[in-house]
Motif scaffolding. Sequence first.
Motif, PDB file in Angstrom:
ATOM      1  N   LEU A 212     -21.941 -35.889  28.414  1.00 55.16           N
ATOM      2  CA  LEU A 212     -23.315 -35.747  27.937  1.00 55.16           C
ATOM      3  C   LEU A 212     -23.570 -34.406  27.254  1.00 55.16           C
ATOM      4  O   LEU A 212     -24.210 -34.352  26.203  1.00 55.16           O
ATOM      5  N   SER A 213     -23.077 -33.323  27.832  1.00 58.38           N
ATOM      6  CA  SER A 213     -23.365 -32.003  27.257  1.00 58.38           C
ATOM      7  C   SER A 213     -22.672 -31.784  25.923  1.00 58.38           C
ATOM      8  O   SER A 213     -23.074 -30.919  25.145  1.00 58.38           O
ATOM      9  N   ALA A 214     -21.617 -32.573  25.637  1.00 59.24           N
ATOM     10  CA  ALA A 214     -20.891 -32.430  24.371  1.00 59.24           C
ATOM     11  C   ALA A 214     -21.445 -33.322  23.272  1.00 59.24           C
ATOM     12  O   ALA A 214     -21.131 -33.127  22.099  1.00 59.24           O
ATOM     13  N   LEU A 215     -22.266 -34.310  23.640  1.00 61.57           N
ATOM     14  CA  LEU A 215     -22.794 -35.248  22.643  1.00 61.57           C
ATOM     15  C   LEU A 215     -23.881 -34.602  21.790  1.00 61.57           C
ATOM     16  O   LEU A 215     -24.716 -33.847  22.292  1.00 61.57           O
ATOM     17  N   SER A 216     -23.894 -34.954  20.522  1.00 61.77           N
ATOM     18  CA  SER A 216     -24.993 -34.551  19.645  1.00 61.77           C
ATOM     19  C   SER A 216     -26.197 -35.437  19.870  1.00 61.77           C
ATOM     20  O   SER A 216     -27.343 -34.997  19.762  1.00 61.77           O
ATOM     21  N   CYS A 217     -25.960 -36.725  20.189  1.00 60.55           N
ATOM     22  CA  CYS A 217     -27.050 -37.657  20.462  1.00 60.55           C
ATOM     23  C   CYS A 217     -26.475 -38.900  21.123  1.00 60.55           C
ATOM     24  O   CYS A 217     -25.354 -39.314  20.796  1.00 60.55           O
ATOM     25  N   LEU A 218     -27.245 -39.486  22.058  1.00 64.23           N
ATOM     26  CA  LEU A 218     -26.863 -40.740  22.700  1.00 64.23           C
ATOM     27  C   LEU A 218     -27.966 -41.767  22.479  1.00 64.23           C
ATOM     28  O   LEU A 218     -29.148 -41.475  22.688  1.00 64.23           O
ATOM     29  N   PHE A 219     -27.570 -42.978  22.073  1.00 64.50           N
ATOM     30  CA  PHE A 219     -28.512 -44.073  21.821  1.00 64.50           C
ATOM     31  C   PHE A 219     -28.432 -45.061  22.973  1.00 64.50           C
ATOM     32  O   PHE A 219     -27.347 -45.531  23.320  1.00 64.50           O
ATOM     33  N   MET A 220     -29.593 -45.403  23.531  1.00 62.62           N
ATOM     34  CA  MET A 220     -29.621 -46.285  24.700  1.00 62.62           C
ATOM     35  C   MET A 220     -30.948 -47.012  24.763  1.00 62.62           C
ATOM     36  O   MET A 220     -31.918 -46.598  24.134  1.00 62.62           O
ATOM     37  N   ASN A 221     -31.002 -48.102  25.543  1.00 65.51           N
ATOM     38  CA  ASN A 221     -32.286 -48.722  25.839  1.00 65.51           C
ATOM     39  C   ASN A 221     -32.749 -48.251  27.219  1.00 65.51           C
ATOM     40  O   ASN A 221     -32.058 -47.463  27.879  1.00 65.51           O
ATOM     41  N   GLU A 222     -33.901 -48.735  27.656  1.00 64.47           N
ATOM     42  CA  GLU A 222     -34.448 -48.230  28.919  1.00 64.47           C
ATOM     43  C   GLU A 222     -33.574 -48.587  30.117  1.00 64.47           C
ATOM     44  O   GLU A 222     -33.428 -47.774  31.035  1.00 64.47           O
ATOM     45  N   ALA A 223     -32.995 -49.769  30.115  1.00 61.25           N
ATOM     46  CA  ALA A 223     -32.129 -50.151  31.226  1.00 61.25           C
ATOM     47  C   ALA A 223     -30.924 -49.225  31.306  1.00 61.25           C
ATOM     48  O   ALA A 223     -30.488 -48.829  32.407  1.00 61.25           O
ATOM     49  N   GLU A 224     -30.394 -48.847  30.165  1.00 60.57           N
ATOM     50  CA  GLU A 224     -29.260 -47.925  30.138  1.00 60.57           C
ATOM     51  C   GLU A 224     -29.677 -46.524  30.531  1.00 60.57           C
ATOM     52  O   GLU A 224     -28.931 -45.804  31.227  1.00 60.57           O
TER      53      GLU A 224
END
Length: 315
Positions: A180-192
Amino acid sequence: MTDGTILVLGGAHVDRRGRIHGETASGASNPGSWFVEAGGGAFNAARNLSRLGHAVRLIAPRGGDNDGEIVAAAALAAGVEDTPFTFLDRATPSYTAIIERDGNLVIALADMELYRLFSPRRLQQRAVREAFNEAKAIVTDANLPAETVAAIAGTARSNGKPVFGIAISPAKVVRFQDALSALSCLFMNEAEARALTGTQPDDPRRWPELLRNAGLVEGVVTRGREAAIAFDATGAVTLAPPLLEALGDVTGAGDALASGYISARLIGEPLATALRHGVAAALIAVRSPLAVADELEPELLTRVISLVSEAEMLS
């Protein structure tokens, strides 16, 4: 578009959807029809980004079978540079679903075993190292093993390249936990997002706070027909998608949103504008019966953006 290639590593497989024509008869033969197409979160994003004018290279495991040829043909049609890890004696990953007449899922089978062979060791191959060096950005998804996802994010960060993640499912998004700390952005829905944080806020406006606490610096949370939420270091925004009377298939809408958002970010657009681009790309996707809309291209995206309201700042 900007110089350089977008390197995409992750899921590229075949989706089969069988739809029952009448009332479902459990334990019996049901009249129906099949629809088969290439899929996978990373592959959907790769094809969308290519249609938006970016040079895209795909690296994904593949078997030496007819399904592998379906994926290869889809990559060629979308203008994606296809450089797979091919295992001639293995089956290409696939997702097979049986759907009732009203659209509800009866049962599904995901044969994703081949993705386990995409180990971090694969990233040390010369061709892969060169692909990282030549890329302007990296995209990956949670179809790959957790240790591989973490290695991809770490390699991208060490090379000074932005790296974007696609969650795929509540069960798989936790594979991003160590990245997570290395990601520029994460795409997810609410369940995720719930699976990632282990919580469900009473107010969805708290998602930026909870996801920042989990280690993300930037993220997008989609909420179906409800307003999507995006955040980065500068703040957070929300944007409700326009209501559509006619929908084709929501399959691939989240991957399209990620693609529109990434494309905008790579040309320097701010958070609110990037979310608007993403929502517009998703609108094009849901009007199509395909996971990746054949008609997607920059001019159409520009026209559809005019149908999308401005994003609102969250306090």
